[in-house]
Write a protein that holds these residues in place. Sequence first.
Motif, PDB file in Angstrom:
ATOM      1  N   GLY A 209       0.797  -1.216   0.000  1.00 45.24           N
ATOM      2  CA  GLY A 209       0.000   0.000   0.000  1.00 45.24           C
ATOM      3  C   GLY A 209       0.831   1.267   0.000  1.00 45.24           C
ATOM      4  N   LEU A 210       2.134   1.151   0.330  1.00 40.53           N
ATOM      5  CA  LEU A 210       3.005   2.327   0.363  1.00 40.53           C
ATOM      6  C   LEU A 210       3.117   2.994  -1.008  1.00 40.53           C
ATOM      7  N   ALA A 211       2.834   2.254  -2.061  1.00 36.98           N
ATOM      8  CA  ALA A 211       2.899   2.831  -3.407  1.00 36.98           C
ATOM      9  C   ALA A 211       2.016   4.066  -3.540  1.00 36.98           C
ATOM     10  N   SER A 212       0.970   4.163  -2.727  1.00 38.53           N
ATOM     11  CA  SER A 212       0.063   5.307  -2.797  1.00 38.53           C
ATOM     12  C   SER A 212       0.722   6.604  -2.342  1.00 38.53           C
ATOM     13  N   MET A 213       1.922   6.536  -1.787  1.00 35.36           N
ATOM     14  CA  MET A 213       2.633   7.742  -1.363  1.00 35.36           C
ATOM     15  C   MET A 213       3.149   8.545  -2.552  1.00 35.36           C
ATOM     16  N   ALA A 214       3.279   7.922  -3.708  1.00 38.39           N
ATOM     17  CA  ALA A 214       3.766   8.614  -4.902  1.00 38.39           C
ATOM     18  C   ALA A 214       2.906   9.839  -5.188  1.00 38.39           C
ATOM     19  N   GLY A 215       3.562  10.960  -5.493  1.00 39.57           N
ATOM     20  CA  GLY A 215       2.875  12.209  -5.752  1.00 39.57           C
ATOM     21  C   GLY A 215       2.774  13.109  -4.544  1.00 39.57           C
ATOM     22  N   THR A 216       3.101  12.580  -3.358  1.00 40.12           N
ATOM     23  CA  THR A 216       3.042  13.360  -2.127  1.00 40.12           C
ATOM     24  C   THR A 216       4.237  14.299  -2.035  1.00 40.12           C
ATOM     25  N   ALA A 217       4.015  15.525  -1.594  1.00 45.13           N
ATOM     26  CA  ALA A 217       5.124  16.437  -1.342  1.00 45.13           C
ATOM     27  C   ALA A 217       6.006  15.870  -0.238  1.00 45.13           C
ATOM     28  N   LEU A 218       7.324  16.013  -0.382  1.00 45.65           N
ATOM     29  CA  LEU A 218       8.231  15.505   0.649  1.00 45.65           C
ATOM     30  C   LEU A 218       7.888  16.091   2.015  1.00 45.65           C
ATOM     31  N   ALA A 219       7.539  17.364   2.040  1.00 44.83           N
ATOM     32  CA  ALA A 219       7.210  18.007   3.314  1.00 44.83           C
ATOM     33  C   ALA A 219       5.989  17.369   3.961  1.00 44.83           C
ATOM     34  N   ASP A 220       5.039  16.925   3.137  1.00 47.71           N
ATOM     35  CA  ASP A 220       3.860  16.254   3.670  1.00 47.71           C
ATOM     36  C   ASP A 220       4.140  14.794   3.995  1.00 47.71           C
ATOM     37  N   GLY A 221       5.073  14.195   3.280  1.00 51.70           N
ATOM     38  CA  GLY A 221       5.389  12.789   3.493  1.00 51.70           C
ATOM     39  C   GLY A 221       5.864  12.480   4.891  1.00 51.70           C
ATOM     40  N   ALA A 222       6.456  13.477   5.552  1.00 56.53           N
ATOM     41  CA  ALA A 222       6.943  13.282   6.914  1.00 56.53           C
ATOM     42  C   ALA A 222       5.815  13.154   7.925  1.00 56.53           C
ATOM     43  N   TRP A 223       4.568  13.436   7.494  1.00 56.73           N
ATOM     44  CA  TRP A 223       3.407  13.370   8.384  1.00 56.73           C
ATOM     45  C   TRP A 223       2.402  12.419   7.758  1.00 56.73           C
TER      46      TRP A 223
END
Length: 261
Positions: free
Chosen positions: A78-92
């Motif tokens: 399911g981690l594949a859904s992280m694609a497209g996320t801003a790095l700054a948002d990815g930390a949260w």
Amino acid sequence: MAEQMDSHPGIGVGLRRGPLTYRRRIEIVPGDGVVEAAMEDYIHHFRVRLTHDGTHVTEAGAVGVRVPWSTCPVGAAGLASMAGTALADGAWADRWVDDRRTQCVHTVDLAALAAAHAQDDGPLVYEVHIDLASFVERRARLDRDGEELLDWQLHGQEVVGDGPYAGMSLDRRPFSHWLETRVPAQEREPVVVLRRACSIGLGRLMDLDAIDVASDARPADESCHTYRTGVPEGSHRCTGTARETEVDPPGTPIPGGPLAR
């Protein structure tokens, strides 16, 4: 020597009395347009790889080297859904995880750390040691890059004794309030890392191979894919995958982890 128990209220079967020690190690290595991270403890060994363009995650993937349940790889995918996320948002995680039930909580935690450090100049290592006198009495310590940052004495879900964290609860809502109101933003990450380890570390007192399916450990609580309604009853134990990482000397790298490259 741990004493065998038949069960523990609210947790499950196949448990042992302490004392035992739990060790968790996290390694994060940033590179040019990529960041890799690994986490290993008694129960798990996950690896995560994020590629990015400097502002957004372009691809995300996870590998479960050791997983406790047969359905864990589905959650990790399911981690594949992280694609497209801003790095700054990815930390949260709460900014990009729409449904916890589609994910593995451990790969989500690891990916969030990887995103937070994707553009660091060098690697980062967290190491946690928890002395489990029992399910109630524990001492939890966290090092970052070899320097001790936190040392908590725990009674149940509360930090006790002296120090700035005395009185803090590890339960989700009161912990989140304490974190946001009493911990400076730049100091929150190691506190979150240690809090998660304190919860998962109780698994060191579990004789995992005595458990047939995930529902025997605890009921569905919608916390991840394996523990979504209807899944744990058919999620089988991956026998022989536990590793007593605490026998490794402090500072021992994760086998095959990012620092091993």
